[in-house]
Design a protein around this motif. Structure first.
Motif, PDB file in Angstrom:
ATOM      1  N   TRP A 161       8.715   8.917  -2.738  1.00 36.69           N
ATOM      2  CA  TRP A 161       8.227   7.581  -2.416  1.00 36.69           C
ATOM      3  C   TRP A 161       9.423   6.737  -2.008  1.00 36.69           C
ATOM      4  O   TRP A 161      10.456   6.768  -2.666  1.00 36.69           O
ATOM      5  CB  TRP A 161       7.552   6.937  -3.629  1.00 36.69           C
ATOM      6  N   PRO A 178      -2.432   7.036   1.787  1.00 36.23           N
ATOM      7  CA  PRO A 178      -3.039   6.767   0.481  1.00 36.23           C
ATOM      8  C   PRO A 178      -3.477   8.034  -0.250  1.00 36.23           C
ATOM      9  O   PRO A 178      -3.567   8.046  -1.475  1.00 36.23           O
ATOM     10  CB  PRO A 178      -4.231   5.874   0.807  1.00 36.23           C
ATOM     11  N   GLU A 216       0.837  -1.199   0.000  1.00 35.25           N
ATOM     12  CA  GLU A 216       0.000   0.000   0.000  1.00 35.25           C
ATOM     13  C   GLU A 216       0.870   1.247   0.000  1.00 35.25           C
ATOM     14  O   GLU A 216       2.009   1.214   0.462  1.00 35.25           O
ATOM     15  CB  GLU A 216      -0.878   0.049   1.260  1.00 35.25           C
ATOM     16  N   PHE A 217       0.311   2.351  -0.499  1.00 37.58           N
ATOM     17  CA  PHE A 217       0.936   3.664  -0.385  1.00 37.58           C
ATOM     18  C   PHE A 217       0.441   4.283   0.926  1.00 37.58           C
ATOM     19  O   PHE A 217      -0.766   4.323   1.182  1.00 37.58           O
ATOM     20  CB  PHE A 217       0.544   4.562  -1.555  1.00 37.58           C
ATOM     21  N   GLN A 218       1.358   4.741   1.765  1.00 37.52           N
ATOM     22  CA  GLN A 218       1.005   5.331   3.054  1.00 37.52           C
ATOM     23  C   GLN A 218       1.590   6.732   3.168  1.00 37.52           C
ATOM     24  O   GLN A 218       2.808   6.842   3.150  1.00 37.52           O
ATOM     25  CB  GLN A 218       1.524   4.456   4.193  1.00 37.52           C
ATOM     26  N   MET A 269      -2.700  -1.478  -6.174  1.00 38.04           N
ATOM     27  CA  MET A 269      -2.138  -0.463  -5.278  1.00 38.04           C
ATOM     28  C   MET A 269      -2.424   0.909  -5.874  1.00 38.04           C
ATOM     29  O   MET A 269      -1.963   1.211  -6.974  1.00 38.04           O
ATOM     30  CB  MET A 269      -0.624  -0.648  -5.123  1.00 38.04           C
ATOM     31  N   ARG A 270      -3.171   1.720  -5.137  1.00 38.47           N
ATOM     32  CA  ARG A 270      -3.545   3.039  -5.654  1.00 38.47           C
ATOM     33  C   ARG A 270      -3.304   4.110  -4.600  1.00 38.47           C
ATOM     34  O   ARG A 270      -3.466   3.871  -3.409  1.00 38.47           O
ATOM     35  CB  ARG A 270      -5.023   3.069  -6.054  1.00 38.47           C
ATOM     36  N   GLY A 271      -2.939   5.279  -5.071  1.00 41.90           N
ATOM     37  CA  GLY A 271      -2.792   6.443  -4.209  1.00 41.90           C
ATOM     38  C   GLY A 271      -3.359   7.657  -4.922  1.00 41.90           C
ATOM     39  O   GLY A 271      -3.583   7.630  -6.128  1.00 41.90           O
ATOM     40  N   THR A 272      -3.591   8.717  -4.177  1.00 40.72           N
ATOM     41  CA  THR A 272      -4.103   9.957  -4.753  1.00 40.72           C
ATOM     42  C   THR A 272      -3.232  11.113  -4.287  1.00 40.72           C
ATOM     43  O   THR A 272      -2.952  11.240  -3.093  1.00 40.72           O
ATOM     44  CB  THR A 272      -5.564  10.211  -4.329  1.00 40.72           C
ATOM     45  N   THR A 278      -4.649  10.212  -9.595  1.00 38.83           N
ATOM     46  CA  THR A 278      -4.595   8.892  -8.996  1.00 38.83           C
ATOM     47  C   THR A 278      -3.377   8.214  -9.592  1.00 38.83           C
ATOM     48  O   THR A 278      -3.139   8.297 -10.795  1.00 38.83           O
ATOM     49  CB  THR A 278      -5.866   8.091  -9.320  1.00 38.83           C
TER      50      THR A 278
END
Length: 110
Positions: free
Chosen positions: A50, A38, A34-36, A99-102, A90
């Protein structure tokens, strides 16, 4: 204290006295697939870094009006993007598309 001095001090405290706001650096950790965090809000000119904390490689890749690609990030590797214009993007890991991030980019920092 004069009212003018009080007003000037209040403006300085609020960041509105013509003093430029310096760009900030924000970190997104890649861990547990996961991206933390998100969702992250940054200002134009800020840098997003990142860092891969997982044992498998990942990317942080956005397409559309706002584009970037960190390339493949091995364990402990980093990739960066400098926010160039306002908008919302996104992004995904191209190796693990679930795995998605915004990233929300605003005109100026608050």
């Amino acid at each position: 204290m004069s009212w003018w001095l009080l007003l000037s001090l209040a403006a300085l405290a609020a960041g509105r006295a013509g003093i430029p706001v310096l760009p900030k650096t924000h970190t997104v950790e890649i861990r547990g697939m996961e991206f933390q965090p998100p969702v992250l809000t940054v200002a134009v000119g800020d840098t997003v870094v990142w860092i891969n904390r997982d044992i498998v490689p990942h990317t942080a890749t956005a397409a559309g009006r706002l584009r970037w690609d960190t390339g493949m990030l091995a364990q402990h590797a980093t990739g960066a993007y400098v926010a160039g214009r306002p908008g919302t993007a996104t992004y995904i890991c191209t190796l693990h598309p679930t795995m998605r991030g915004t990233l929300i980019i605003v005109k100026e920092s608050s």
